[in-house]
Design an enzyme around this catalytic site. Sequence first.
Site, PDB file in Angstrom:
ATOM      1  N   LYS A   3       0.827  -1.208   0.000  1.00 56.50           N
ATOM      2  CA  LYS A   3       0.000   0.000   0.000  1.00 56.50           C
ATOM      3  C   LYS A   3       0.866   1.265   0.000  1.00 56.50           C
ATOM      4  CE  LYS A   3      -3.954  -2.249   2.219  1.00 56.50           C
ATOM      5  NZ  LYS A   3      -5.062  -2.075   3.210  1.00 56.50           N
TER       6      LYS A   3
ATOM      7  N   TYR B 273     -12.243  -2.593  -4.145  1.00 56.45           N
ATOM      8  CA  TYR B 273     -12.811  -2.763  -2.806  1.00 56.45           C
ATOM      9  C   TYR B 273     -14.337  -2.729  -2.805  1.00 56.45           C
ATOM     10  CZ  TYR B 273      -8.272  -2.464  -0.399  1.00 56.45           C
ATOM     11  OH  TYR B 273      -7.008  -2.700   0.084  1.00 56.45           O
TER      12      TYR B 273
ATOM     13  N   THR C  37      -5.238  -7.400  10.485  1.00 54.33           N
ATOM     14  CA  THR C  37      -5.553  -6.172   9.748  1.00 54.33           C
ATOM     15  C   THR C  37      -5.140  -4.931  10.539  1.00 54.33           C
ATOM     16  OG1 THR C  37      -7.458  -7.303   8.799  1.00 54.33           O
ATOM     17  CG2 THR C  37      -7.429  -4.909   8.608  1.00 54.33           C
TER      18      THR C  37
ATOM     19  N   ARG D 251       2.738  -6.421   9.073  1.00 51.75           N
ATOM     20  CA  ARG D 251       2.011  -5.271   9.622  1.00 51.75           C
ATOM     21  C   ARG D 251       2.581  -4.833  10.967  1.00 51.75           C
ATOM     22  NH1 ARG D 251      -3.632  -7.658   7.369  1.00 51.75           N
ATOM     23  NH2 ARG D 251      -3.879  -6.325   5.531  1.00 51.75           N
TER      24      ARG D 251
ATOM     25  N   ASN E  26      -2.045   0.198   6.637  1.00 47.42           N
ATOM     26  CA  ASN E  26      -1.605  -1.087   7.208  1.00 47.42           C
ATOM     27  C   ASN E  26      -0.691  -1.891   6.273  1.00 47.42           C
ATOM     28  OD1 ASN E  26      -3.566  -1.964   5.442  1.00 47.42           O
ATOM     29  ND2 ASN E  26      -4.581  -3.318   6.899  1.00 47.42           N
TER      30      ASN E  26
ATOM     31  N   HIS F 273      -2.123  -5.470   1.503  1.00 52.81           N
ATOM     32  CA  HIS F 273      -3.384  -6.187   1.325  1.00 52.81           C
ATOM     33  C   HIS F 273      -3.059  -7.587   0.838  1.00 52.81           C
ATOM     34  CE1 HIS F 273      -7.377  -7.307  -0.084  1.00 52.81           C
ATOM     35  NE2 HIS F 273      -6.775  -7.772  -1.154  1.00 52.81           N
TER      36      HIS F 273
ATOM     37  N   GLU G 134      -9.216 -11.128  -7.723  1.00 47.23           N
ATOM     38  CA  GLU G 134      -8.321  -9.980  -7.524  1.00 47.23           C
ATOM     39  C   GLU G 134      -7.123 -10.026  -8.478  1.00 47.23           C
ATOM     40  OE1 GLU G 134      -9.415  -9.239  -2.811  1.00 47.23           O
ATOM     41  OE2 GLU G 134      -7.352  -9.741  -3.353  1.00 47.23           O
TER      42      GLU G 134
HETATM   43  P1  CMP Z   1      -7.378  -4.719   3.342  1.00 47.59           P
HETATM   44  O1  CMP Z   1      -6.902  -6.114   3.535  1.00 47.59           O
HETATM   45  O2  CMP Z   1      -6.766  -3.941   2.257  1.00 47.59           O
HETATM   46  O3  CMP Z   1      -8.978  -4.755   3.100  1.00 47.59           O
HETATM   47  C1  CMP Z   1      -9.810  -3.655   3.427  1.00 47.59           C
HETATM   48  C2  CMP Z   1      -9.110  -2.597   4.219  1.00 47.59           C
HETATM   49  O4  CMP Z   1      -9.952  -1.694   4.893  1.00 47.59           O
HETATM   50  C3  CMP Z   1      -8.277  -3.236   5.294  1.00 47.59           C
HETATM   51  O5  CMP Z   1      -7.175  -3.901   4.710  1.00 47.59           O
HETATM   52  C4  CMP Z   1      -7.973  -2.026   6.182  1.00 47.59           C
HETATM   53  O6  CMP Z   1      -6.805  -1.335   5.758  1.00 47.59           O
HETATM   54  C5  CMP Z   1      -9.175  -1.107   5.942  1.00 47.59           C
HETATM   55  N1  CMP Z   1      -9.995  -0.931   7.133  1.00 47.59           N
HETATM   56  C6  CMP Z   1     -10.209   0.221   7.776  1.00 47.59           C
HETATM   57  N2  CMP Z   1     -11.014   0.036   8.834  1.00 47.59           N
HETATM   58  C7  CMP Z   1     -11.324  -1.283   8.857  1.00 47.59           C
HETATM   59  C8  CMP Z   1     -12.132  -2.100   9.734  1.00 47.59           C
HETATM   60  N3  CMP Z   1     -12.778  -1.596  10.766  1.00 47.59           N
HETATM   61  N4  CMP Z   1     -12.206  -3.432   9.450  1.00 47.59           N
HETATM   62  C9  CMP Z   1     -11.559  -3.957   8.385  1.00 47.59           C
HETATM   63  N5  CMP Z   1     -10.809  -3.224   7.540  1.00 47.59           N
HETATM   64  C10 CMP Z   1     -10.681  -1.904   7.781  1.00 47.59           C
END
Ligand code: CMP
Length: 140
Positions: free
Chosen positions: A10, A50, A92, A103, A113, A116, A127
């Site tokens: 990211k 997304y 996450t 992470r 974070n 992905h 994807e």
């Molecule tokens: P990612 O795996 O890219 O998929 C969705 C992204 O939303 C996740 O990583 C986080 O960076 C972001 N995100 C922000 N807030 C939340 C949350 N409460 N729960 C899950 N994902 C979140």
Amino acid sequence: AIERTLSIIKPDAVAKNVIGKIYDRFESNGLKVIAARMKQLTRAEAEGFYAVHKERPFFNDLVNFMISGPVMVQALEGENAVLKNRELMGATDPKKADAGTIRADFADSIDANAVHGSDSLENAAIEIAYFFEAADLCSR
Ligand code: CMP
């Protein structure tokens, strides 16, 4: 079984110049990069990627973050690749991520974070196809 999964480094981690350190985690743990491209996502591309999160309260912040700078997108291949990549990434929310995960080591917040990774084999195929054509995937 040998699987493929989609990984995105990211904008926060690209800005920290740790692409190579993150690739080392993949390569040291049996995952091969079989396709890769750096890309500035458009808003439409980030929203499409997304789309499953469209109704979530964090959707707008997520999209704005993902277009805040270039990302590094890669298809990874290896034994149990979907789960392996998720283990390497950690939770996450980096505050909850186990020590030694990507992470825990490189992420700042649940939004920024670092990485992905596809959450299932089914989503991995969707994807990967979002970013790569079959001919781009150099399976080896
Ligand atoms: P990612 O795996 O890219 O998929 C969705 C992204 O939303 C996740 O990583 C986080 O960076 C972001 N995100 C922000 N807030 C939340 C949350 N409460 N729960 C899950 N994902 C979140």
